[in-house]
Design an enzyme around this catalytic site. Structure first.
Site, short mmCIF file in Angstrom:
data_model
loop_
_atom_site.label_atom_id
_atom_site.label_comp_id
_atom_site.label_asym_id
_atom_site.label_seq_id
_atom_site.Cartn_x
_atom_site.Cartn_y
_atom_site.Cartn_z
N GLU A 141 0.90 -1.16 0.00
CA GLU A 141 0.00 0.00 0.00
C GLU A 141 0.93 1.20 0.00
O GLU A 141 1.26 1.74 1.05
CB GLU A 141 -0.90 -0.05 1.23
CG GLU A 141 -2.16 0.76 1.08
CD GLU A 141 -2.03 2.21 1.44
OE1 GLU A 141 -1.18 2.90 0.82
OE2 GLU A 141 -2.76 2.66 2.32
N GLU B 28 4.50 8.41 -4.10
CA GLU B 28 5.31 7.90 -2.99
C GLU B 28 6.32 6.86 -3.47
O GLU B 28 6.91 6.15 -2.66
CB GLU B 28 4.41 7.32 -1.89
CG GLU B 28 3.91 8.41 -0.97
CD GLU B 28 2.85 7.95 0.03
OE1 GLU B 28 2.73 6.75 0.30
OE2 GLU B 28 2.13 8.84 0.52
N1 SAH Z 1 0.83 -1.24 4.97
C1 SAH Z 1 0.34 -0.34 5.99
C2 SAH Z 1 1.00 1.01 5.94
C3 SAH Z 1 0.98 1.73 4.60
S1 SAH Z 1 1.77 3.28 4.64
C4 SAH Z 1 -1.16 -0.23 5.87
O1 SAH Z 1 -1.67 -0.52 4.80
O2 SAH Z 1 -1.82 0.16 6.82
C5 SAH Z 1 3.20 2.99 3.67
C6 SAH Z 1 4.42 2.62 4.47
O3 SAH Z 1 5.40 2.16 3.56
C7 SAH Z 1 5.09 3.75 5.23
O4 SAH Z 1 5.22 3.34 6.56
C8 SAH Z 1 6.44 3.93 4.57
O5 SAH Z 1 7.45 4.26 5.50
C9 SAH Z 1 6.70 2.57 3.96
N2 SAH Z 1 7.49 2.48 2.72
C10 SAH Z 1 7.28 3.14 1.56
N3 SAH Z 1 8.10 2.71 0.58
C11 SAH Z 1 8.87 1.72 1.13
C12 SAH Z 1 9.88 0.88 0.61
N4 SAH Z 1 10.25 0.93 -0.68
N5 SAH Z 1 10.47 0.01 1.45
C13 SAH Z 1 10.08 -0.08 2.75
N6 SAH Z 1 9.11 0.69 3.29
C14 SAH Z 1 8.50 1.58 2.49
#
Ligand code: SAH
Length: 690
Positions: free
Chosen positions: A144, A153
């Site tokens: 996500e 993002e």
């Molecule tokens: N999966 C959770 C949170 C989604 S928010 C849910 O659905 O509730 C997205 C998260 O991804 C954030 O905490 C951000 O720090 C992390 N993130 C984004 N890109 C990333 C990457 N390439 N590798 C590891 N973490 C990542």
């Protein structure tokens, strides 16, 4: 580790050195993050869960072990869903250390420690192999990583890498696919966020028209996304010129390419008009068949009953490089260009006799470069500021009050960032006009376009460094400001005008007129329709205990943010007033900033039933006798307490730490408040009690 960060205080303008502990950024990130909002997004959560269950079953039906890779696990929610759905093992990747730590705790608390391994790395650093972070490649990819623009993002490069190195060929993906939709519209309101319209001024010697410089007219603007709660935009504020069209999709179960590219669709306007804006949103299919769909479609596309409020995913407004007259039924091509992180649009007319297949013909027309602001105005003014400058009602108030205070012998100084006031003052007959502005190049463009370069003098000095020679040894008889400063975030930051006025005191004539004469801070208790969710604990999310996250957010809010308000544009976030608006503090610009603090205490009566989520605060400027402008409440639109807010400004929202429910209280209730404006630091501290 401690670092010192220098910054100009937005209110007082003075340089200050803040000692920032290593934790500061973490707390900022968490306190202001969208984690709470995501956990409250039931529609999203339910559909992820359904999609994950379906993907695990498909893998199991093939007789394979279900190995999940969850990139960006946050609280660990999606991995816990996968483990509950029967996944054999989950690798939960999270780059943000405090979140990875929280995920470990949450996973343990929910009893999944043996099924989920939390890895605190960026996904591109993750290794696979017997000694690696992952024993083997995964066959289910869950993420996500989307923002309102879908790719902002970094979802594309993350997927590209994951398919190359972290997952098996033919893996299942949840979501399976994302699709971006567009609709071409005409909207004076939204177009006014990018273009400056001519300003008409009735002067003594006839009507004057202030025109924007040609550099600004042809400027493509900035690439940063304009994301808004489109569901708050009434149908009367735009005209749809096309049907909703699919712009492009991304299949996440196959290798993804992040390199810059473009997509093109053919359009036939359903109505003639001026093509100005592309509205856009996306949906995600959680499964290959598209049965489990989560959409950001706005209310006129989707039945309102099915709308899920969310703030982490909204809708996008894209501005075409120029407005283009289009005719109903004519053939058009809409092109979406994108790089790894952002999208921009252009419109082309089909040539005579051209067919859909004639792709190559058009390649030359496609503007592949991302928009870069050349006129500087789009860098200095955000979209709301453009809207504000284009607000004719507001301009009229300033003209009316300038007319009241200016005389033919007025020596006028304007203090505001990139303001039109100096030009208005000149047209309205001031003898000598100068402006103090750090945006001199933009001012010069403006003055040149209107042949005023030798009429209005730009002084490039901070107020405290103003010298008599800057003013040709004259005293200022009229000091004006909107006030507007680009450094302002909260409503009272524009009180910088008062500090600047204090700094230039020695140059003011004894009979000086200051416009605005004063400002007043207003306050009202409200019940939010939805915004309360972003600060509300979640507790249990889809059966998983995420209280650790709630506690973490609470800690971070208390770290420094306590007793502080946050800026929100309330036209996007409906609320109901539970009290009358109340003036709580006044600031007298005819005098200098006092040495002592300004404080007030009092109480507001709750007049309506409802949940008191917090207080909203805004400034009103008293420009001249009988002329005021509000940066907050414009009017209370009905008996029920629905409010209309200034559409160009952010208001300050102070969330109460516990919600007060006035319907369960038998007696009329009041909220007491104490508000203190520290004139040394320019900060406002607040406290509210039942
Ligand atoms: N999966 C959770 C949170 C989604 S928010 C849910 O659905 O509730 C997205 C998260 O991804 C954030 O905490 C951000 O720090 C992390 N993130 C984004 N890109 C990333 C990457 N390439 N590798 C590891 N973490 C990542």
């Amino acid at each position: 580790m401690k670092t010192f960060c220098g910054r100009a205080n937005p209110t007082t303008g003075s340089m200050e050195w803040l000692e920032e502990g290593e934790d500061y950024d973490y707390h900022q990130e968490i306190a202001r993050s969208r984690y709470a909002d995501m956990l409250h997004d039931r529609d999203r959560n339910v559909k992820y869960y359904e999609g994950i269950r379906a993907a695990v079953s498909r893998v199991k039906e093939r007789g394979e072990k279900a190995i999940v890779l969850d990139i960006g696990t946050g609280t660990g929610l999606l991995s816990m869903m996968a483990a509950s759905a029967g996944a054999d093992f989950c690798y939960a990747i999270e780059v943000f250390k405090p979140m990875a730590n929280a995920a470990v705790k949450i996973v343990e608390k929910n009893g999944f420690s043996d099924k989920i391994k939390v890895i605190n790395k960026h996904s591109t650093e993750v290794t696979v192999g017997p000694d690696g972070d992952m024993q083997c490649r995964a066959n289910i990819l869950v993420t996500e990583l989307f923002d309102t623009e879908l790719i902002g993002e970094g979802a594309l490069p993350t997927y590209e890498h994951a398919h190359k190195y972290l997952v098996q060929e033919g893996c299942e993906a949840v979501p399976h696919r994302a699709t971006v939709y567009v609709q071409l519209v005409e909207s004076k309101r939204m177009w006014s966020w990018k273009k400056l319209f001519p300003v008409h001024v009735e002067a003594e010697d006839g009507e004057k028209i202030l025109v924007p410089p040609s550099e600004m007219e042809s400027c493509p603007g900035v690439p940063s996304v304009c994301d808004i709660q489109l569901n708050q935009m009434p149908l009367s504020d735009f005209t749809t010129l096309s049907d909703v069209v699919t712009m492009f999709s991304v299949d996440f179960s196959k290798p993804v390419q992040s390199a810059s590219t473009y997509y093109r669709v053919q359009l036939e306007p359903v109505k003639s008009g001026k093509a100005q804006i592309v509205l856009s949103w996306w949906d995600i299919d959680m499964d290959p068949s598209g049965m489990i769909n989560c959409t950001m479609a706005p209310y006129w596309v989707k039945p309102t009953s099915a709308l899920q409020w969310r703030d982490h995913w909204m809708q996008c407004v894209y501005f075409l490089p120029n407005e283009e007259p289009v005719l109903q039924g004519e053939k058009l091509y809409l092109t979406a260009c994108r790089d790894e992180y952002s999208v921009w649009y252009s419109l082309q007319k089909a040539r005579e006799g051209e067919n859909e297949g004639d792709e190559e013909e058009h390649k030359a027309d496609v503007h592949v470069e991302s928009p870069v602001c050349r006129c500087r105005a789009h860098l200095l003014w955000n979209r709301a500021r453009f809207g504000e400058l284009n607000d004719q009602n507001r301009t009229r108030q300033y003209i009316k009050s300038l007319r009241k205070v200016l005389k033919t012998d007025s020596v006028c100084l304007c203090i505001s960032d990139g303001s039109l006031l100096p030009v208005l003052a000149h047209y309205l007959g001031a003898k000598q006009v100068q402006c103090l502005s750090c945006f001199s190049d933009l001012c010069i463009l403006f003055f040149k376009a209107n042949h005023l370069e030798d009429k209005i003098k730009i002084i490039e000095a901070r107020p405290e460094l103003l010298k008599p020679s800057h003013l040709e040894d004259k005293k200022i008889s009229v000091l004006v400001g909107e006030p507007f400063f680009t450094t302002s975030l909260l409503p009272w930051h524009n009180l910088y005008f008062w500090y600047a006025r204090t700094a230039v005191s020695a140059h003011l004539a004894s009979s000086v007129t200051v416009l605005p004469q004063s400002a007043a801070l207003h306050m009202m208790i409200v019940e939010f329709q939805d915004l309360w969710r972003i600060r509300s604990p979640c507790g249990i999310c889809e059966g998983f205990d995420v209280q650790t996250m709630d506690d973490m957010i609470k800690d971070s809010l208390n770290f420094r943010e306590s007793k502080e308000a946050e800026p929100h544009p309330l036209w996007e976030y409906p609320c109901k007033s539970l009290s009358d608006p109340q003036e709580v503090l006044t600031f007298d610009f005819t005098k200098t900033v006092p040495q002592h603090c300004l404080s007030t205490e009092g109480s507001v009566k709750l007049l309506r039933k409802g949940k008191s989520h917090g207080a909203v605060l805004w400034m009103e400027y008293h420009l001249a006798a009988d002329v005021s402008v509000s940066t907050g409440l414009m009017q209370m639109s009905d008996e029920k307490g629905n409010c209309e807010w200034n559409p160009h400004c952010k208001q300050a929202v102070y969330f109460f730490s516990s919600v007060i429910e006035s319907e369960i209280l038998s007696e009329p209730t009041a909220v007491t408040y104490a508000i203190n404006f520290d004139t040394k630091t320019g900060e406002i501290a607040m406290d509210f009690k039942l």
